[in-house]
Write an enzyme that holds these catalytic residues in place. Sequence first.
Site, PDB file in Angstrom:
ATOM      1  N   GLU A  83       5.247  -6.396 -14.629  1.00 15.89           N
ATOM      2  CA  GLU A  83       4.388  -5.514 -13.819  1.00 15.89           C
ATOM      3  C   GLU A  83       5.051  -4.209 -13.361  1.00 15.89           C
ATOM      4  OE1 GLU A  83       2.346  -7.796 -10.735  1.00 15.89           O
ATOM      5  OE2 GLU A  83       2.310  -9.574 -12.003  1.00 15.89           O
TER       6      GLU A  83
ATOM      7  N   ASP B 161       1.078  -2.040  -6.805  1.00  9.76           N
ATOM      8  CA  ASP B 161       0.499  -3.076  -5.975  1.00  9.76           C
ATOM      9  C   ASP B 161      -0.566  -3.790  -6.801  1.00  9.76           C
ATOM     10  OD1 ASP B 161      -0.298  -3.934  -2.989  1.00  9.76           O
ATOM     11  OD2 ASP B 161      -2.099  -3.616  -4.181  1.00  9.76           O
TER      12      ASP B 161
ATOM     13  N   HIS C 106     -10.665 -29.261  -3.131  1.00 11.83           N
ATOM     14  CA  HIS C 106     -11.761 -29.506  -4.079  1.00 11.83           C
ATOM     15  C   HIS C 106     -12.331 -28.195  -4.613  1.00 11.83           C
ATOM     16  CE1 HIS C 106     -11.451 -33.783  -3.742  1.00 11.83           C
ATOM     17  NE2 HIS C 106     -11.315 -33.623  -2.439  1.00 11.83           N
TER      18      HIS C 106
ATOM     19  N   HIS D 196      10.683 -15.025  -0.542  1.00 14.95           N
ATOM     20  CA  HIS D 196      10.641 -14.096   0.588  1.00 14.95           C
ATOM     21  C   HIS D 196      12.024 -13.866   1.176  1.00 14.95           C
ATOM     22  CE1 HIS D 196       6.534 -15.807   0.456  1.00 14.95           C
ATOM     23  NE2 HIS D 196       6.193 -14.549   0.654  1.00 14.95           N
TER      24      HIS D 196
HETATM   25  N1  GLN Z   1       1.407 -11.419 -10.084  1.00 16.33           N
HETATM   26  C1  GLN Z   1       1.764 -10.951  -8.795  1.00 16.33           C
HETATM   27  C2  GLN Z   1       3.259 -10.725  -8.695  1.00 16.33           C
HETATM   28  O1  GLN Z   1       4.002 -11.465  -9.243  1.00 16.33           O
HETATM   29  C3  GLN Z   1       1.352 -11.917  -7.735  1.00 16.33           C
HETATM   30  C4  GLN Z   1       1.714 -11.440  -6.377  1.00 16.33           C
HETATM   31  C5  GLN Z   1       1.132 -12.279  -5.269  1.00 16.33           C
HETATM   32  O2  GLN Z   1       0.698 -13.376  -5.479  1.00 16.33           O
HETATM   33  N2  GLN Z   1       1.139 -11.768  -4.078  1.00 16.33           N
HETATM   34  O3  GLN Z   1       3.714  -9.810  -8.054  1.00 16.33           O
END
Ligand code: GLN
EC number: 2.1.1.14
Length: 761
Positions: free
Chosen positions: A490, A495, A658, A701
């Site tokens: 990416e 974003d 579910h 994180h």
């Molecule tokens: N595909 C996104 C990434 O890897 C997913 C980010 C997210 O779930 N916040 O950055």
Amino acid sequence: MASHIVGYPRMGPKRELKFALESFWDGKSTAEDLEKVATDLRASIWKQMADAGIKYIPSNTFSYYDQVLDTTAMLGAVPERYSWTGGEIGFDTYFSMARGNATVPAMEMTKWFDTNYHFIVPELGPNTKFSYSSHKAVNEYKEAKALGVDTVPVLIGPVSYLLLSKPAKGVEKGFPLLSLLSSILPVYKEVIAELKAAGASWIQFDEPTLVLDLDAHKLAAFSAAYTELESALSGLNVLVETYFADVPAESFKTLTSLSSVTAYGFDLVRGTQTVELIKSGFPAGKYLFAGVVDGRNIWADDLAASLSTLQALEAVVGKDKLVVSTSCSLMHTAVDLVNETKLDSEIKSWLAFAAQKVVEVDALAKALAGQKDEAYFAANAAAQASRRSSPRVTNEEVQKAAAALKGSDHRRATNVSARLDAQQRKLNLPVLPTTTIGSFPQTVELRRVRREYKAKKISEEEYVSAIKEEISKVVKLQEELDIDVLVHGEPERNDMVEYFGEQLSGFAFTANGWVQSYGSRCVKPPIIYGDVSRPNPMTVFWSKTAQSMTSRPMKGMLTGPVTILNWSFVRNDQPRFETCYQIALAIKKEVEDLEAAGIQVIQIDEAALREGLPLRKAEHAFYLDWAVHSFRITNCEIKDTTQIHTHMCYSNFNDIIHSIINMDADVITIENSRSDEKLLSVFREGVKYGAGIGPGVYDIHSPRIPSTEEIADRINKMLAVLDTNILWVNPDCGLKTRKYTEVKPALTNMVSAAKLIRTQL
Ligand code: GLN
Ligand code: ZN
């Protein structure tokens, strides 16, 4: 007539706090540098509100990380693992709790109600010792006062604080957190006493949990707490502020009968029943803080409509008891429209960010007092009218296609186990396949390339070749690491929502419309102002390019309709589900184009599906129905052999499992490691899950690097409740906020752990 602001964004109009924090964390600046930036920001916010004429200006709504963590610091409720030894809590302990450090993981983070803001969850137990350990509230009050602004200090109320916390590690799950009320109230009393001594005449307690479905026991805690605080609070005007929904009728009764409370704040935007509740009975002599200006969105207020609501309320509570306010803290909206110099001027006239909302609140208060600014109101009415009639809002074709979806079902023809077999025949993956969630670290260099391309400083050719090079690096790295299903990383995306919004019609973009997500992280939600359509493919070129670089399967990477919706500022002139269906149709086209381009695995992220869940249970079923339906629409017509993944940044979805199964994805990857593996308990309790599942094996994180043993241990725990053939191995979420020096060893250990376990099967 008075005006009030519930809270204000703290990042600064150009994210000054973010940059100051990150430079401090990187050791590039000192604590004094950081404090200086923070002091300047607070001063300018107070001054701005004072200049606008706001009477009740909040303080202590600033935070270096999170207001709930600030409360934890105030109460000295530092979990043992941070080895805090007492005294005023400094940056070291504070940021270790928030972000972890080299040796200790961070505290858990979770969504703040149904917003995209995350707070740090307090960890409490019978042995937690509380002591007054952060004087931040008092210091900020004094700081404002020294600048000539008498503020309303804001504290998270004691009951909401406890209701938002969780039992610490080692404490039994059912530990009654509310039993700690009598232990935390003494600290609150000390804080209140100091605020009084410093000259405060008002105090605001945020008690947003009052809008939830609360049982009688929890409700009783509010009465108990505010009764216990009564003598400490005497002589002060006490505002209890609620937001994000209306307060249920029972709770409303309890709340409005608290004798120590002199003022009530309600969200009149999301709280659709609130006006009726107030009309049905509001205590005489108390103040009503009427939250008419939307703190969760960027639309200019319909001032005429608000004014008439306020006039009706004035008749109920009395002229001198009505205060015009925002629906919630303005931290959930963008900061200042003034910085949007490139925004189309018609669209701009429909908007108001935090700074403009402050002016709206004040204008409404003045109008109520008979000093209506006619020109200002007339301009607002003209903007409202232009938004209603503008042709750029409506696309007949899209309206029709979306309307046709309602009432019928959309899902893939074959069931998931048959599809998985067909996919495995093609993909031929090992057991416990490894993958990542999508993004790879976004280096300074990469951000520069994107910025310069956007600013037209480099050509399209240069841009494409730079991105290609980045993709090729990421592909090579994953091959070296021996990951099974690859991602392109990416690099072209700022974003995950903005990237799509920019290519869809019906969306507008800001340059500085940032909203805090957690800590120093901000997002810049697009603005959905009109009907949504997809004029051209959005990701096909990059996914095809990436696939051409490897023989391993390359995941196409999309953001799902519900997440695009939940992470955008959504139009408020039609129901949310209508907008969601329109986005689903646009994403469906993209999914089909990716498949046609030879992409065999497509991940449609629904990171934000859970957070869109309405706060009240009675509304869940309706939301889940259209949200899950929207997801299925995106892939209902593809081949069995195309594998659909989805990803969610949330683990506490025991209650919606579910619905998640009903999304009918082939594989789901979910955050897991930061939430104490709550997720696994769903499966332990016997829920049958036939699709592939990858609960995150480590927390992205935090900068901490998990060891192979630790990850292997996690995988084993998962295998105890999930079938071997459905388990995937992946991190919690995307890696874009991490550094390569963290990502490489972490993924190396992740792959080693998967391989180790494979040999033990
Ligand atoms: N595909 C996104 C990434 O890897 C997913 C980010 C997210 O779930 N916040 O950055
Ligand atoms: Zn995620």
